[in-house]
Design an enzyme around this catalytic site. Structure first.
Site, short mmCIF file in Angstrom:
data_model
loop_
_atom_site.label_atom_id
_atom_site.label_comp_id
_atom_site.label_asym_id
_atom_site.label_seq_id
_atom_site.Cartn_x
_atom_site.Cartn_y
_atom_site.Cartn_z
N ASP A 23 -6.64 -2.44 -7.62
CA ASP A 23 -7.17 -3.10 -6.42
C ASP A 23 -7.52 -4.54 -6.77
O ASP A 23 -7.79 -4.85 -7.93
CB ASP A 23 -8.41 -2.37 -5.89
CG ASP A 23 -8.71 -2.79 -4.46
OD1 ASP A 23 -8.11 -2.23 -3.54
OD2 ASP A 23 -9.50 -3.73 -4.26
N ARG A 81 -6.95 12.20 -5.19
CA ARG A 81 -8.17 11.52 -4.77
C ARG A 81 -9.31 12.51 -4.53
O ARG A 81 -10.46 12.21 -4.83
CB ARG A 81 -7.86 10.72 -3.50
CG ARG A 81 -8.92 9.84 -2.99
CD ARG A 81 -9.08 8.59 -3.86
NE ARG A 81 -9.95 7.66 -3.19
CZ ARG A 81 -11.28 7.69 -3.29
NH1 ARG A 81 -11.87 8.59 -4.05
NH2 ARG A 81 -12.01 6.82 -2.63
N ARG A 84 0.82 -1.23 0.00
CA ARG A 84 0.00 0.00 0.00
C ARG A 84 0.85 1.27 0.00
O ARG A 84 0.46 2.30 0.56
CB ARG A 84 -0.96 0.04 1.20
CG ARG A 84 -2.07 -0.98 1.16
CD ARG A 84 -3.20 -0.53 0.24
NE ARG A 84 -4.17 -1.61 0.09
CZ ARG A 84 -5.35 -1.63 0.71
NH1 ARG A 84 -5.73 -0.64 1.45
NH2 ARG A 84 -6.15 -2.64 0.52
N ARG A 108 -3.23 6.31 0.52
CA ARG A 108 -3.73 7.41 1.35
C ARG A 108 -2.73 8.06 2.29
O ARG A 108 -2.99 9.15 2.78
CB ARG A 108 -4.94 6.93 2.16
CG ARG A 108 -6.18 6.78 1.30
CD ARG A 108 -7.37 6.29 2.09
NE ARG A 108 -7.21 4.89 2.44
CZ ARG A 108 -8.21 4.12 2.89
NH1 ARG A 108 -9.41 4.63 3.05
NH2 ARG A 108 -8.00 2.85 3.20
O1 CP3 Z 1 0.15 0.51 -3.09
C1 CP3 Z 1 -0.34 -0.62 -3.29
O2 CP3 Z 1 -0.20 -1.58 -2.51
C2 CP3 Z 1 -1.00 -0.88 -4.63
C3 CP3 Z 1 -2.37 -0.81 -4.70
C4 CP3 Z 1 -3.29 -1.70 -3.87
C5 CP3 Z 1 -4.51 -1.21 -3.34
N1 CP3 Z 1 -5.17 -2.25 -2.80
C6 CP3 Z 1 -4.94 0.19 -3.45
C7 CP3 Z 1 -6.02 0.67 -2.60
C8 CP3 Z 1 -3.21 -3.06 -3.55
C9 CP3 Z 1 -2.09 -4.05 -3.82
C10 CP3 Z 1 -4.41 -3.41 -2.88
C11 CP3 Z 1 -4.71 -4.78 -2.43
C12 CP3 Z 1 -5.93 -5.03 -1.66
N2 CP3 Z 1 -7.14 -4.42 -1.77
C13 CP3 Z 1 -6.05 -6.09 -0.73
C14 CP3 Z 1 -4.98 -7.09 -0.36
C15 CP3 Z 1 -4.00 -6.55 0.61
C16 CP3 Z 1 -4.57 -6.25 1.97
O3 CP3 Z 1 -4.59 -5.06 2.31
O4 CP3 Z 1 -4.95 -7.20 2.68
C17 CP3 Z 1 -7.36 -6.06 -0.23
C18 CP3 Z 1 -7.96 -6.98 0.82
C19 CP3 Z 1 -8.05 -4.99 -0.90
C20 CP3 Z 1 -9.47 -4.57 -0.75
C21 CP3 Z 1 -9.54 -3.16 -0.33
N3 CP3 Z 1 -9.34 -2.08 -1.16
C22 CP3 Z 1 -9.79 -2.64 0.98
C23 CP3 Z 1 -10.10 -3.48 2.20
C24 CP3 Z 1 -9.75 -1.25 0.89
C25 CP3 Z 1 -9.99 -0.21 2.00
C26 CP3 Z 1 -11.45 0.14 2.04
C27 CP3 Z 1 -11.70 1.39 2.87
O5 CP3 Z 1 -12.02 2.41 2.27
O6 CP3 Z 1 -11.52 1.29 4.08
C28 CP3 Z 1 -9.44 -0.91 -0.45
C29 CP3 Z 1 -9.29 0.45 -0.99
C30 CP3 Z 1 -7.96 0.82 -1.50
N4 CP3 Z 1 -7.16 0.01 -2.27
C31 CP3 Z 1 -7.31 2.06 -1.32
C32 CP3 Z 1 -6.11 2.00 -2.03
C33 CP3 Z 1 -5.09 3.09 -2.20
C34 CP3 Z 1 -7.87 3.28 -0.58
C35 CP3 Z 1 -8.96 3.85 -1.40
C36 CP3 Z 1 -9.16 5.32 -1.19
O7 CP3 Z 1 -8.37 6.13 -1.68
O8 CP3 Z 1 -10.18 5.66 -0.59
#
Ligand code: CP3
Length: 341
Positions: free
Chosen positions: A71, A34, A21, A25
């Site tokens: 994602d 964003r 990540r 954020r």
């Molecule tokens: O920088 C990186 O790692 C690359 C991008 C990336 C994101 N998500 C961007 C993201 C990667 C590799 C992921 C993987 C991901 N997404 C996983 C596996 C890793 C882990 O964390 O266990 C999972 C389970 C997800 C599903 C997901 N996407 C969740 C649970 C969330 C948070 C939801 C919330 O708003 O609380 C996301 C959103 C997300 N994915 C964000 C980012 C930068 C934040 C979105 C935003 O800007 O609001």
């Protein structure tokens, strides 16, 4: 390429560093973008902006790898299950919880729907030096299915747990479909320019051993073995959390090139029993990175003492927390560079 050479030589050298990540954020420059783009999913499908977001942490910290900004939920979205990220509420998805509902999913759209993601990968690769690796990724089938069934927000994750116990044959249709979708997706990521792949099994910890073998290990083994046939030189890392000693079985059954350890995994066991066979990645506590201070320094030293002599990639045990001060990240990168060059 420092990160790839850890896999090729399986020996010590300068320790590569990146953080899960890293694109997201905690960075003011991400939050700026964003603010102007209320839909997270549309950012994932905008190659110009997604490329910029992918490069932001590499530019700021000089990481040894970029990870594609996207994602794991673009797969359900590509299958036709509308996915939304709602501010303050999290993930919204119209759940699939029975065999009959699977007919709504369209597996033929994967490549066309995800074309913008492949375009992002090509653009990022063109903008990175040959020293920096580009990591592509997908969620493991079980973890993606947790979200597809709407189970992430339900106590005991009941929808997916009860479906997989009550109707395993039906549920296995969903898992097989995700295995095929993941192979297609990762193969196309490599063709577009990804150098390394990571498979995220974030919810493997929900399952007892037998179910872990069936719903997590078997699908991941199939994905890795298919990819190895067409791309034998592309390293594959598995991230999993909370699975303890099942990491040993996961490694010997799925044959990944790397294992990304969560923060709870014992380092001495990892060094003795895993590192001789597989590259290790991890596992600094993301909470400690957010907190900072002398305990952070101590933990970085301990991690390097324990795993830094073998094949190792510095990372966190899970993703960077949004409240993490960027100075803490820069400080840790500097410390690793000073200790290992
Ligand atoms: O920088 C990186 O790692 C690359 C991008 C990336 C994101 N998500 C961007 C993201 C990667 C590799 C992921 C993987 C991901 N997404 C996983 C596996 C890793 C882990 O964390 O266990 C999972 C389970 C997800 C599903 C997901 N996407 C969740 C649970 C969330 C948070 C939801 C919330 O708003 O609380 C996301 C959103 C997300 N994915 C964000 C980012 C930068 C934040 C979105 C935003 O800007 O609001």
């Amino acid at each position: 390429m420092k990160l790839k050479s850890v896999f090729q030589n399986h020996k010590t050298g300068p320790i590569p560093v990146w953080m899960m990540r890293q694109a997201g954020r905690h960075l003011p420059e991400y939050r700026e973008i964003r603010k102007k783009n209320p839909s997270f999913m549309s950012l994932c499908y905008n190659p110009e902006i997604a490329c910029e977001i992918t490069l932001q942490p590499v530019r700021r910290y000089g990481f040894d790898a970029a990870i594609l900004f996207s994602d794991i939920l673009v797969i359900p979205d590509a299958l036709g299950q509308k996915v939304n990220f709602v501010e303050g509420k999290g993930i919204e998805i119209n759940p699939v919880t029975s065999g009959s509902a699977l007919a709504r999913l369209d597996t033929h759209r994967i490549l066309s729907h995800l074309q913008p993601v492949f375009e992002t990968i090509s653009r990022v690769r063109e903008n990175l030096t040959s020293e920096t690796a580009l990591i592509g990724f997908c969620g493991a089938p079980w973890t993606v299915a947790v979200y597809m069934t709407g189970s992430h927000a339900v106590p005991h994750h009941m929808p997916i747990r009860s479906w997989s116990y009550n109707a395993p044959e039906d549920f296995s249709v969903l898992i097989s479909l995700l295995v095929e979708a993941s192979i297609t997706y990762l193969d196309a990521q490599v063709k577009a320019g990804a150098d390394v792949l990571q498979i995220f099994e974030s919810w493997g910890n929900l399952l007892p051993q037998k179910e872990f073998e069936r719903w997590c290990m078997e699908p991941i083994r199939k994905i890795i073995s298919a990819l190895k046939e067409s791309h034998p030189d592309v390293p594959v890392i598995i991230f999993s959390r909370g699975i303890g000693y099942s990491f040993v079985k996961l490694a010997s059954y799925c044959l990944p090139d790397g294992l990304s350890l969560d923060s709870s995994f014992p380092l001495d066991f990892a060094r003795k029993h895993l590192q001789p066979h597989v590259v290790l990645q991890g596992n600094l506590d993301p909470v400690l990175l957010a907190v900072g201070g002398p305990f952070l320094d101590k933990a970085v030293d301990t991690l390097l003492d324990e795993l830094g002599e073998g094949a190792f990639i510095f990372n966190l045990g899970h993703g960077i927390l949004p409240q993490t001060p960027p100075e803490h990240v820069a400080h840790v990168v500097k410390k690793i560079r000073e200790r290992s060059h």
